[in-house]
Design an enzyme around this catalytic site. Sequence first.
Site, PDB file in Angstrom:
ATOM      1  N   TRP B 166       0.705   1.066   1.124  1.00  0.00           N
ATOM      2  CA  TRP B 166       2.057   0.470   0.982  1.00  0.00           C
ATOM      3  C   TRP B 166       3.108   1.429   1.495  1.00  0.00           C
ATOM      4  O   TRP B 166       4.087   1.012   2.118  1.00  0.00           O
ATOM      5  CB  TRP B 166       2.303   0.062  -0.469  1.00  0.00           C
ATOM      6  CG  TRP B 166       1.192  -0.801  -1.007  1.00  0.00           C
ATOM      7  CD1 TRP B 166       0.382  -0.536  -2.070  1.00  0.00           C
ATOM      8  CD2 TRP B 166       0.732  -2.053  -0.456  1.00  0.00           C
ATOM      9  NE1 TRP B 166      -0.538  -1.549  -2.219  1.00  0.00           N
ATOM     10  CE2 TRP B 166      -0.355  -2.485  -1.258  1.00  0.00           C
ATOM     11  CE3 TRP B 166       1.120  -2.844   0.616  1.00  0.00           C
ATOM     12  CZ2 TRP B 166      -1.050  -3.675  -1.013  1.00  0.00           C
ATOM     13  CZ3 TRP B 166       0.426  -4.033   0.877  1.00  0.00           C
ATOM     14  CH2 TRP B 166      -0.629  -4.433   0.068  1.00  0.00           C
ATOM     15  N   ASP B 167       2.927   2.719   1.239  1.00  0.00           N
ATOM     16  CA  ASP B 167       3.820   3.724   1.819  1.00  0.00           C
ATOM     17  C   ASP B 167       3.827   3.638   3.344  1.00  0.00           C
ATOM     18  O   ASP B 167       4.878   3.630   3.980  1.00  0.00           O
ATOM     19  CB  ASP B 167       3.316   5.130   1.460  1.00  0.00           C
ATOM     20  CG  ASP B 167       3.915   5.666   0.167  1.00  0.00           C
ATOM     21  OD1 ASP B 167       4.974   5.181  -0.254  1.00  0.00           O
ATOM     22  OD2 ASP B 167       3.309   6.588  -0.412  1.00  0.00           O
ATOM     23  N   LEU B 168       2.630   3.617   3.910  1.00  0.00           N
ATOM     24  CA  LEU B 168       2.516   3.625   5.371  1.00  0.00           C
ATOM     25  C   LEU B 168       3.086   2.346   5.972  1.00  0.00           C
ATOM     26  O   LEU B 168       3.770   2.370   6.999  1.00  0.00           O
ATOM     27  CB  LEU B 168       1.054   3.805   5.779  1.00  0.00           C
ATOM     28  CG  LEU B 168       0.434   5.160   5.398  1.00  0.00           C
ATOM     29  CD1 LEU B 168      -1.090   5.093   5.458  1.00  0.00           C
ATOM     30  CD2 LEU B 168       0.955   6.265   6.318  1.00  0.00           C
TER      31      LEU B 168
END
Lengths: 397, 397
Positions: B166-168
């Site tokens: 989700w960060d990426l």
Amino acid sequence: MSDNDGPLSDLHILDLSSFVAGPSCTLTLGQLGADVLRIDPVGGAPDAGRHPLGGDGSSLYWAGLNKQKRCTTLDLASEDGRDTVRRLLGAPGPGHGIVVTNAVGRGWLSYESLRSVRDDLIMVRLEGRSDGTTAVDYTVNCETGLPELTGPSAWQGPVNSVLPSWDLLAGLQAATSLLAAVRRRERSGGGALLQLSLTDVAASTMAHLGYVADAAANGTRRQRDGNSIYGSYGQDFPLGDGSRIMLVALTSRHWRNLLAVTGCEQTAARLEAAAGASLADEGVRYRLRSDVTRMLSPWFSTRGLDEVAGKLDAAGLPWGVYRTANDMATSPHGLVARSEIFTEVEHPGVGRYPVPGAAVRAPWRVPLRPRPEPAHAAVVAEEWVARGAAPAEQGVA
Amino acid sequence: MSDNDGPLSDLHILDLSSFVAGPSCTLTLGQLGADVLRIDPVGGAPDAGRHPLGGDGSSLYWAGLNKQKRCTTLDLASEDGRDTVRRLLGAPGPGHGIVVTNAVGRGWLSYESLRSVRDDLIMVRLEGRSDGTTAVDYTVNCETGLPELTGPSAWQGPVNSVLPSWDLLAGLQAATSLLAAVRRRERSGGGALLQLSLTDVAASTMAHLGYVADAAANGTRRQRDGNSIYGSYGQDFPLGDGSRIMLVALTSRHWRNLLAVTGCEQTAARLEAAAGASLADEGVRYRLRSDVTRMLSPWFSTRGLDEVAGKLDAAGLPWGVYRTANDMATSPHGLVARSEIFTEVEHPGVGRYPVPGAAVRAPWRVPLRPRPEPAHAAVVAEEWVARGAAPAEQGVA
């Protein structure tokens, strides 16, 4: 171009892709306002019937990845159908001449061949492996090493990721690169072939996160380690009421607040004295993670979710509840219900379900097209070419 | 702007972010040529010491996510330091006035406050939850339902993802949105606050893939199912030589070729007759996956990797070998060795390791900056403002 159409509304993008990477690239651009036309072969692309299906037998997966687009069918085996693609792609105007595809090795769909209709063509070609051979997310993921690092340490054998992350990341890398190429074309006039493989996306991402350096320079052999977070402190805890949470103490402020909330300051001090190291350092928290978890567990296992939630929130700690996908989608506490970007839509033959607009909240408004819009090929072709002209005149500053 | 600098070389982006999402956004833009200046507070941002570390104690994780950038330190608690940020952000020229941050709730760093130096400011604000409260990848992922769907069906309890997807994905969504906002500003003159939360990225991605519709409209309760692929046929197979592969038959052509390679046509026909359904349909392959796996297993378990590889490749089937992260990074068969985008670089104090350029292969060349480049704050400030002017004049068509 107005803010009611979105910042990319003068871009007309032909989508000749299937499965996840290509369609999610064009979906993202569509949610920023781009006019995306997906072209399917007669009988549908290979992803047309992908599960899950709705009550009417239609693919919910296909509908999800192709909303915000118009979709039409062409006989791509015939010269007629191919001529139509070339005509659509060769339409004049600075916002035309852009195509996204995952077709590899088909002569008429090659960059070299399609350039004949527009010398400044921008083509994004999504590939499995960068040598041109076939691969999908799951056959690339097994080569990253992540399945050997996922799951409980007691488990033998690889654990695959359920989320096709490399597909999704490739789709967004493609969207970013496509906008960079459009910017370049508007300045220098040059087109571009952009090639992006799942293998390169995976390998470079693993490098960005330090995996490549750690293996190549340090020779570290990481081991799977359940639900803890490598290099910091993060752990799941069962609560007294049967629920389970994930908790993270990433910064030293998080750590201080966690000790205060759980009343573990003195136990932590004893742990630090015995180890001769400070738990304010996240590397130390990682090394001593089993002790830390043992220290914290009683506080969690004797409390229910309401109390724990109130206290962790008040302390500004990052934490979350493990939920099922059903709760995520339908519970009033789930991610969907708590998001502002979803709209509940009735889908004939399927039922009501919430559909997201763009994840980014921005000053522009892109109208939600909650499902792929079927369009008649001949009508689309006329309109497509005409659409190109208007924004071109008013668009470029 | 020339092709030796990349298509975004006239953009000057201030990076006041830490951890994964923000830094990977600006890294991606840097690898397309953007001039990225990361600003850290005195003593380093909270991600400065994140593991894994190199032999000299420096963070390989931080180095990986901040390569391709210049990095400088400012006392962000002082008015002096804040003035420098405002001066950098207020530099004239169409490529300036862009900032990426994950700071929430700090008054001086708010969009409203920073707009005073440039009315057409573009700010990307990466958030944990869209209500502004704190969250990290792992505390959002537990709410998607994926940890309940990951791993062997016999396992009890959630299995976290190791990759911070989700960060990426948020980082790349941010990069795409930022370029859309720059395009809009160049046409209409307007700035933008772009807010993007991990929770919205996760919830919308789950919707794109059909999870939300399947739960909300069908009420389906999916179950974890080991390494098989939902809705199609994909499975891991141990080979006779101790290695293990992941194999996928996504299309009906894949399926036909797989049967031919393994000599299972007749067994498959009997399976189809008994089930009254055709395995050419991927939904049927999914439903009968246990039978299919039982049918195929003997062929794999009696052969070694060389033979299997040769035959699956010749049949054009998507497959991959399970490797460790070490093999991914260092084996001649690993993803890194087989990629064209890596360069082997000596990092003083750490050692030699391969560093990736942009994953996209494009007609432009962006020089690789294999590590964060420390820059002196005062020198950078002078140069930064000057850099803004030149490309502006020659840039806009």
